[in-house]
Design an enzyme around this catalytic site. Structure first.
Site, PDB file in Angstrom:
ATOM      1  N   MET A   1       0.651   5.393   6.440  1.00 40.44           N
ATOM      2  CA  MET A   1       0.129   4.325   5.477  1.00 40.44           C
ATOM      3  C   MET A   1      -0.417   2.981   5.991  1.00 40.44           C
ATOM      4  SD  MET A   1       1.685   2.679   2.249  1.00 40.44           S
ATOM      5  CE  MET A   1       2.511   1.392   3.320  1.00 40.44           C
ATOM      6  N   CYS A   2      -1.102   2.378   5.496  1.00 41.73           N
ATOM      7  CA  CYS A   2      -1.522   1.093   6.039  1.00 41.73           C
ATOM      8  C   CYS A   2      -1.822   0.155   4.855  1.00 41.73           C
ATOM      9  CB  CYS A   2      -2.629   1.194   6.946  1.00 41.73           C
ATOM     10  SG  CYS A   2      -2.464   2.642   8.168  1.00 41.73           S
TER      11      CYS A   2
END
Length: 641
Positions: A1-2
């Protein structure tokens, strides 16, 4: 995730960093604590500028800093997970895999085909240098947040970000609709000094609707909330993305086409595990239940195994605890959704690895007085369990013991009972039941410092209640019981499984019963179809921002594309039967699956929303409606706190 962000200006009169809010940068870094970097791109022979900011939470393969840039000057930001559809090797990073495939795309059709193939949650931003194009969008369900903003001032910037900061200005942020993929022709926009977005919408591959009709409906939906200076148009080639799921089966058998509210079988069903066992004696139902378990099991398996597990060299101080830390956590109320997810996760998480069960409760001053007046549906086993939990606090001083008892809210009680069911299914597993206790003072403080920025741009009383409950739960900071003693604990798990999507697809909400009584099966089908259509704007973007703030990733097994397609293929009566009483009829298919998995009392617990089960809703004014704008989400100066 970012955490991903892009800012675009069409002229160079202002430094592009002037448009980058430091608060937003701080929020992005919390989403991606493992790597942060920025890149500025200037259009060759054109005055536009783009700032790309990427913040990575490392979950798969090698740590891959973002943004990525290749030899052709294309730039890519990816906030997603590929669970299926596009091959990702065990040691590969899906960001690099997607960027590699994008570089091979020679046409718009190729790009749409690629994103149509991905199975899993995503949002992305992609700069295609050769065509001066900026592409962006969210997956079909909108499981990853992406916001946009564009002011109407001259020399304004167009901004995209995973998370913003609360703002009362005229330049409001909005969630990017999960209606398809958007493209901005930066060369054309520079010439006209205005913002025009081209949309490539989702379309069922088997739909009978004309493309023109789909375009009109989607365009109306996307354009209605946009400022006047932003324009969305359909692509000239009338290209569409292929929806990753099949349409909802709305067929209604003649037997079910009777008056709402009547019982088809004319048999009185008691809310009991034995009643569920009776349904499982029917061959067709048993077959459907086994098929459902298989497809949901695969969805959970992907979400617990697609995760980097480094060798843990840390040792625990308490000898009885595992040497391995938890990598997987479940938002856990002891209700049927979280119980089924936990039971299935247990089948795939390595046995030596604990599973964290995150259970949140909000303190009420009068809660201690109310203890003992259990709800009618609370079983004797649950009451005895509560007494035992109080006995485990005897070593604490009287003040501390009373404080812990103030958190015995409904979800805490059912959570403890659910823990016993899971321990019975697999006594070899270390189940960390994390008691997360929130005082009114901490709630007020963290709402103003962090949570209101994450809920934004949503703003209702319901958003506040659910958002705050999920933020504290997913933080995972509380107490676990170890050898009869409560010890402080903070969950190290980077992946948080949630049960969202079960109620929306299996008629789990009380409003579904109201709809059924008024409009019958036809009306209920239309309501369930609407539930998934709006889940991106009502729930998923908010929940992604909330959970991501802790450097953790939300994963949604019930919204796996294969799960949704399977449930969409069934008729309404194969999923739920609202002629049956609460605790049986709603989410009937899931209740039968729970029974088949070995769960007991939790299989017949009625739905209780997190804001009521955790008792956060009781902290505020009783006159509030869920849809009211929540004044508590507004920011205040330190002097007003």
């Amino acid at each position: 995730m970012c955490g991903i962000c892009c800012i675009v200006t069409l002229c160079s009169q202002h430094a592009i960093h002037d448009f980058f809010n430091e608060d937003i940068l701080c929020h992005l870094r919390r989403r991606g604590p493992d790597s942060s970097q920025q890149l500025i791109k200037t259009g060759p022979d054109l005055p536009y500028q783009c700032l790309f900011s990427g913040h990575v939470l490392h979950l798969r393969g090698l740590v891959t800093p973002q943004p990525l840039q290749n030899a052709n000057s294309n730039i890519f930001l990816w906030n997603g997970e590929i669970f299926n559809g596009v091959h990702v090797g065990d040691l590969e990073n899906d960001t690099e895999v997607m960027f590699h495939h994008l570089a091979l795309c020679s046409s718009e059709e190729d790009m749409l085909s690629l994103f149509s193939s991905v199975r899993g949650p995503w949002s992305f931003i992609y700069y295609q240098a050769s065509r001066h194009s900026l592409w962006f969008g969210r997956d079909y369900f909108g499981r990853r947040s992406l916001l946009w903003q564009c002011s109407n001032e001259v020399n304004s910037a167009f901004c995209l970000t995973s998370v913003s900061a609360y703002s009362e200005s005229d330049h409001q942020w909005q969630e990017v609709p999960a209606s398809g993929i958007f493209k901005i022709d930066l060369k054309a926009c520079t010439a006209t000094k205005s913002w025009s977005l081209t949309l490539f919408p989702w379309k069922y591959s088997c739909t009978e609707k004309a493309v023109e009709e789909i375009f009109i409906n989607v365009l109306d939906q996307v354009s209605k909330d946009l400022p006047n200076h932003m324009h969305v148009v359909m692509n000239e080639s009338k290209l569409c993305l292929r929806a990753p799921v099949i349409p909802l089966n709305k067929t209604i058998s003649e037997a079910s086409g009777q008056c709402p509210g009547t019982n088809i079988s004319n048999v009185t069903h008691i809310v009991s595990v034995e009643t569920l066992q009776g349904f499982l004696a029917e061959e067709h139902k048993k077959k459907l239940v086994c098929q459902f378990i298989d497809v949901l099991n695969e969805a959970v398996k992907r979400r617990v195994l697609f995760l980097y597990r480094a060798e843990d060299r840390e040792t625990r101080e308490v000898p009885s605890m595992s040497n391995r830390k938890a990598h997987i956590a479940v938002l856990f109320s002891g209700g049927i959704d979280s119980m089924v997810i936990a039971a299935l996760a247990d089948k795939h998480v390595p046995l030596e690895e604990p599973i964290d069960l995150l259970n949140v409760a909000f303190m009420l001053k009068e809660q201690a007085k109310q203890k003992g007046t259990s709800k009618n549906h609370t079983s004797r086993e649950v009451q005895l369990d509560l007494l035992r939990s109080q006995e485990s606090c005897q070593d604490l001083d009287a003040k501390t013991r009373a404080c812990f008892c103030c958190f015995d809210v409904p979800d805490r009680i059912t959570g403890r009972a659910g823990l016993k069911e899971l321990e019975a299914i697999n006594p070899s597993r270390i189940w960390n039941f994390v008691e997360i206790n929130v005082t009114p003072e901490e709630l007020k403080k963290m709402r103003q410092q962090r949570i209101n920025h994450l809920i934004y741009p949503l703003n209702t009383v319901l958003d506040d209640s659910i958002g705050c409950a999920i933020w504290f739960a997913s933080r995972g900071e509380g107490f676990i019981s170890n050898q009869g003693e409560l010890k402080p604990y903070r969950s190290p798990a980077k992946v948080v499984l949630t049960g969202i999507g079960a109620d929306e697809q299996l008629a789990g909400y009380s409003r579904h019963r109201v709809c059924f009584k008024k409009y019958g099966f036809k009306g209920l089908n239309e309501e369930l179809e609407m539930e998934l259509d709006r889940i991106s704007s009502r729930n998923l973007g908010r929940d992604d921002r909330i959970i991501g703030d802790h450097g953790k990733e939300a994963r949604f097994p019930f919204l796996d594309e294969d799960v949704v397609s399977f449930l969409n293929s069934l008729s309404i009566l194969e999923k739920a039967d609202l002629t049956l009483p609460r605790g049986i009829g709603e989410k009937l298919l899931l209740r039968l699956a729970a029974k088949e998995l070995g769960l007991t009392a939790s299989a017949i617990l009625p739905k209780r929303a997190v804001q009521f089960g955790s008792r956060i809703a009781k902290l505020e004014g009783n006159s509030e409606k869920a849809s009211d704008t929540c004044s508590r989400l507004k920011t205040f100066s330190v002097y007003e706190l």
